[in-house]
Design an enzyme around this catalytic site. Structure first.
Site, PDB file in Angstrom:
ATOM      1  N   THR A  94      -6.164 -14.390  51.206  1.00  0.00           N
ATOM      2  CA  THR A  94      -6.190 -14.865  49.821  1.00  0.00           C
ATOM      3  C   THR A  94      -5.558 -13.784  48.943  1.00  0.00           C
ATOM      4  OG1 THR A  94      -8.245 -13.813  49.070  1.00  0.00           O
ATOM      5  CG2 THR A  94      -8.483 -15.823  50.351  1.00  0.00           C
ATOM      6  N   GLU A 206       6.844 -13.178  41.622  1.00  0.00           N
ATOM      7  CA  GLU A 206       5.553 -13.797  41.318  1.00  0.00           C
ATOM      8  C   GLU A 206       5.844 -14.964  40.377  1.00  0.00           C
ATOM      9  OE1 GLU A 206       2.487 -12.796  42.448  1.00  0.00           O
ATOM     10  OE2 GLU A 206       3.549 -11.364  43.697  1.00  0.00           O
ATOM     11  N   LYS A 221       0.736  -0.858  45.805  1.00  0.00           N
ATOM     12  CA  LYS A 221       1.127  -0.414  47.154  1.00  0.00           C
ATOM     13  C   LYS A 221       1.105   1.110  47.235  1.00  0.00           C
ATOM     14  CE  LYS A 221       4.046  -4.448  47.927  1.00  0.00           C
ATOM     15  NZ  LYS A 221       5.401  -4.963  47.870  1.00  0.00           N
TER      16      LYS A 221
HETATM   17  N1  NAP Z   1       3.978 -13.702  50.750  1.00  0.00           N
HETATM   18  C1  NAP Z   1       4.271 -12.464  51.142  1.00  0.00           C
HETATM   19  O1  NAP Z   1       5.405 -12.132  51.476  1.00  0.00           O
HETATM   20  C2  NAP Z   1       3.159 -11.433  51.195  1.00  0.00           C
HETATM   21  C3  NAP Z   1       3.456 -10.141  51.675  1.00  0.00           C
HETATM   22  C4  NAP Z   1       2.400  -9.197  51.773  1.00  0.00           C
HETATM   23  C5  NAP Z   1       1.121  -9.572  51.376  1.00  0.00           C
HETATM   24  N2  NAP Z   1       0.897 -10.838  50.880  1.00  0.00           N
HETATM   25  C6  NAP Z   1      -0.450 -11.161  50.442  1.00  0.00           C
HETATM   26  O2  NAP Z   1      -0.991 -12.185  51.264  1.00  0.00           O
HETATM   27  C7  NAP Z   1      -1.980 -12.921  50.529  1.00  0.00           C
HETATM   28  C8  NAP Z   1      -1.680 -14.403  50.667  1.00  0.00           C
HETATM   29  O3  NAP Z   1      -0.413 -14.675  50.088  1.00  0.00           O
HETATM   30  P1  NAP Z   1       0.172 -16.164  50.071  1.00  0.00           P
HETATM   31  O4  NAP Z   1       1.589 -16.024  49.656  1.00  0.00           O
HETATM   32  O5  NAP Z   1      -0.165 -16.856  51.329  1.00  0.00           O
HETATM   33  O6  NAP Z   1      -0.688 -16.817  48.881  1.00  0.00           O
HETATM   34  P2  NAP Z   1      -0.950 -18.381  48.608  1.00  0.00           P
HETATM   35  O7  NAP Z   1       0.090 -19.213  49.254  1.00  0.00           O
HETATM   36  O8  NAP Z   1      -1.177 -18.491  47.144  1.00  0.00           O
HETATM   37  O9  NAP Z   1      -2.334 -18.663  49.386  1.00  0.00           O
HETATM   38  C9  NAP Z   1      -3.556 -18.182  48.941  1.00  0.00           C
HETATM   39  C10 NAP Z   1      -4.643 -18.892  49.722  1.00  0.00           C
HETATM   40  O10 NAP Z   1      -5.899 -18.336  49.349  1.00  0.00           O
HETATM   41  C11 NAP Z   1      -6.834 -19.402  49.260  1.00  0.00           C
HETATM   42  N3  NAP Z   1      -7.993 -18.955  48.491  1.00  0.00           N
HETATM   43  C12 NAP Z   1      -8.071 -18.556  47.215  1.00  0.00           C
HETATM   44  N4  NAP Z   1      -9.339 -18.202  46.913  1.00  0.00           N
HETATM   45  C13 NAP Z   1     -10.070 -18.376  48.032  1.00  0.00           C
HETATM   46  C14 NAP Z   1     -11.435 -18.185  48.376  1.00  0.00           C
HETATM   47  N5  NAP Z   1     -12.305 -17.715  47.485  1.00  0.00           N
HETATM   48  N6  NAP Z   1     -11.849 -18.475  49.638  1.00  0.00           N
HETATM   49  C15 NAP Z   1     -10.971 -18.949  50.568  1.00  0.00           C
HETATM   50  N7  NAP Z   1      -9.664 -19.155  50.299  1.00  0.00           N
HETATM   51  C16 NAP Z   1      -9.221 -18.873  49.046  1.00  0.00           C
HETATM   52  C17 NAP Z   1      -6.046 -20.523  48.653  1.00  0.00           C
HETATM   53  O11 NAP Z   1      -6.759 -21.720  48.881  1.00  0.00           O
HETATM   54  P3  NAP Z   1      -6.160 -23.197  48.532  1.00  0.00           P
HETATM   55  O12 NAP Z   1      -5.211 -23.472  49.692  1.00  0.00           O
HETATM   56  O13 NAP Z   1      -7.338 -24.056  48.557  1.00  0.00           O
HETATM   57  O14 NAP Z   1      -5.476 -23.046  47.210  1.00  0.00           O
HETATM   58  C18 NAP Z   1      -4.751 -20.399  49.448  1.00  0.00           C
HETATM   59  O15 NAP Z   1      -4.866 -21.074  50.682  1.00  0.00           O
HETATM   60  C19 NAP Z   1      -1.878 -12.418  49.076  1.00  0.00           C
HETATM   61  O16 NAP Z   1      -2.900 -11.493  48.835  1.00  0.00           O
HETATM   62  C20 NAP Z   1      -0.512 -11.740  49.032  1.00  0.00           C
HETATM   63  O17 NAP Z   1      -0.430 -10.708  48.064  1.00  0.00           O
HETATM   64  C21 NAP Z   1       1.878 -11.766  50.797  1.00  0.00           C
END
Ligand code: NAP
Length: 356
Positions: A94, A206, A221
């Site tokens: 998340t 973002e 970071k």
């Molecule tokens: N994308 C990248 O390249 C990247 C790189 C490094 C790190 N990250 C990190 O990885 C994490 C995920 O990124 P993402 O791009 O996958 O984000 P995302 O697509 O916005 O997904 C976030 C997920 O978290 C869920 N969520 C939110 N609150 C929650 C809770 N209380 N309990 C359970 N699930 C919850 C959401 O649920 P719903 O599906 O129900 O909305 C969604 O499935 C972030 O912290 C991001 O900073 C991402």
């Protein structure tokens, strides 16, 4: 008989779903190679979740979560702790604030923790140290490789250097793929406003690009690396300057419209840097302190040569002083990020295999 490692995952968005799919594909090979069976016992989003201690059917996990009984992440974890036996990992995919308390519960219940989420690592120092200390006492892993540089081995490299007795002097680099994309576009003569709009279209920024341009993500970071290196810093100890002036008023759309006024001054800065055989970059530095801000770097340096949405981390240590150790590559994207989190899960799996 393979040992079992149960996974409870919060977050099934871009990164979370890529991770589940990667685990599903690789599970038979890992069972064979490591003698460990990775079993998804629970998956939850914000409002729906599925708990199946015998293992969610990964061919239909999306439907299973949808049909789940309204379990949010916190409830799912608590129920899982009562129904899973043996080794288990909580995967936080998340972007939620305030997860440190949940991690403490998980560790107290015997879970290891793998975080993709930077926020629990870059919040108040006391929370961070509490989770670390709980993991140390309970002999549990808290792994978070992807919080810096996505799938690149940045934290592992730092840990290996320090554990091997090397002394860190500095880590310097470009820690944001988004800002490097913009720098490369400016190097090529593009206007800032056009480059930001393109980065947004490509999904690099973002939702509100000011979050990238203000430097907060890079500052997080840098703080994570600084803490990993043993510095007791609070978020406000990181000196952050924005990539370009960032007006906080109005919504993201209004900000994007007003961005054209920065085209000429940013182009001038880049031209002037190029005339000195230097490049305009957004540089983070971890040394005795921690900072992030725009800087001119030599055109031929590892930072100056970046040409797209990459990351670069230059480690200078007692052993790598004259020729620094450099880690670079794509620093974002669902597949590489999920692969980095998967590697953390595999580290836990290996430790189980070895203690079997
Ligand atoms: N994308 C990248 O390249 C990247 C790189 C490094 C790190 N990250 C990190 O990885 C994490 C995920 O990124 P993402 O791009 O996958 O984000 P995302 O697509 O916005 O997904 C976030 C997920 O978290 C869920 N969520 C939110 N609150 C929650 C809770 N209380 N309990 C359970 N699930 C919850 C959401 O649920 P719903 O599906 O129900 O909305 C969604 O499935 C972030 O912290 C991001 O900073 C991402």
């Amino acid at each position: 008989m393979p040992r079992r490692l149960s996974l409870i995952q919060l977050g099934k968005g871009t990164v979370g779903s890529a991770l589940i799919d990667q685990v599903a594909e690789q599970r038979p090979a890992l069972r064979e190679r490591l003698g460990v069976d990775l079993v998804y016992a629970g998956i939850a989003g914000r409002s729906h979740g599925v708990l199946e201690p015998r293992g969610v059917d990964l061919k239909r996990w999306r439907a299973a979560v949808k049909a789940g009984d309204g379990l949010g992440g916190r409830q799912l974890l608590r129920r899982a702790m009562g129904s899973i036996s043996g080794a288990a990992v909580l995967v936080d995919a998340t972007a939620e604030e305030g997860m440190a308390g949940l991690y403490l519960e998980a560790v107290a219940g015997g879970f290891h923790v793998v975080s993709c989420n930077k926020k629990p690592l870059a919040g108040p120092l006391a929370d961070y140290r509490r989770v670390q200390e709980a993991c140390r006492r309970k002999r549990r892993f808290w792994l978070h490789e992807v919080t810096v540089g996505a799938g690149l081995p940045v934290i592992t490299t730092l840990r290996d250097l320090l554990d091997g007795g090397d002394r860190l002097e500095s880590i310097e680099g470009c820690f944001s793929g988004t800002l490097n994309f913009l720098c490369a576009a400016l190097d090529g003569g593009q206007k800032l406003s056009k480059a930001v709009a393109r980065a947004r279209e490509l999904g690099y920024t973002e939702p509100d690009p000011r979050d990238d341009l203000a430097g907060g993500d890079v500052a997080r970071k840098a703080l994570i690396l600084a803490r990993e290196a043993g510095l007791d810093l609070e978020p406000e100890d990181v000196k952050v300057e924005p990539f370009c002036p960032v007006d906080g008023d109005g919504d993201a759309g209004a900000f994007m419209k007003g961005l054209e006024r920065l085209d000429a001054p940013m182009a001038k800065r880049c031209r002037e840097a190029a005339a000195r055989d230097r490049r305009y970059r957004y540089v983070a530095r971890v040394g005795r302190g921690c900072s992030a801000g725009p800087a001119e770097v030599p055109a031929g340096s590892a930072l100056g040569r970046l040409g797209g949405p990459e990351n670069v981390f230059v480690f200078r240590t007692a052993r790598y002083r004259d020729f620094p150790l450099v880690v670079s590559g794509p620093g974002a994207g669902p597949q590489v990020t999920a692969a980095g989190a998967f590697a953390d899960v595999i580290r836990v799996a290996r430790s189980i295999a070895h203690t079997a």
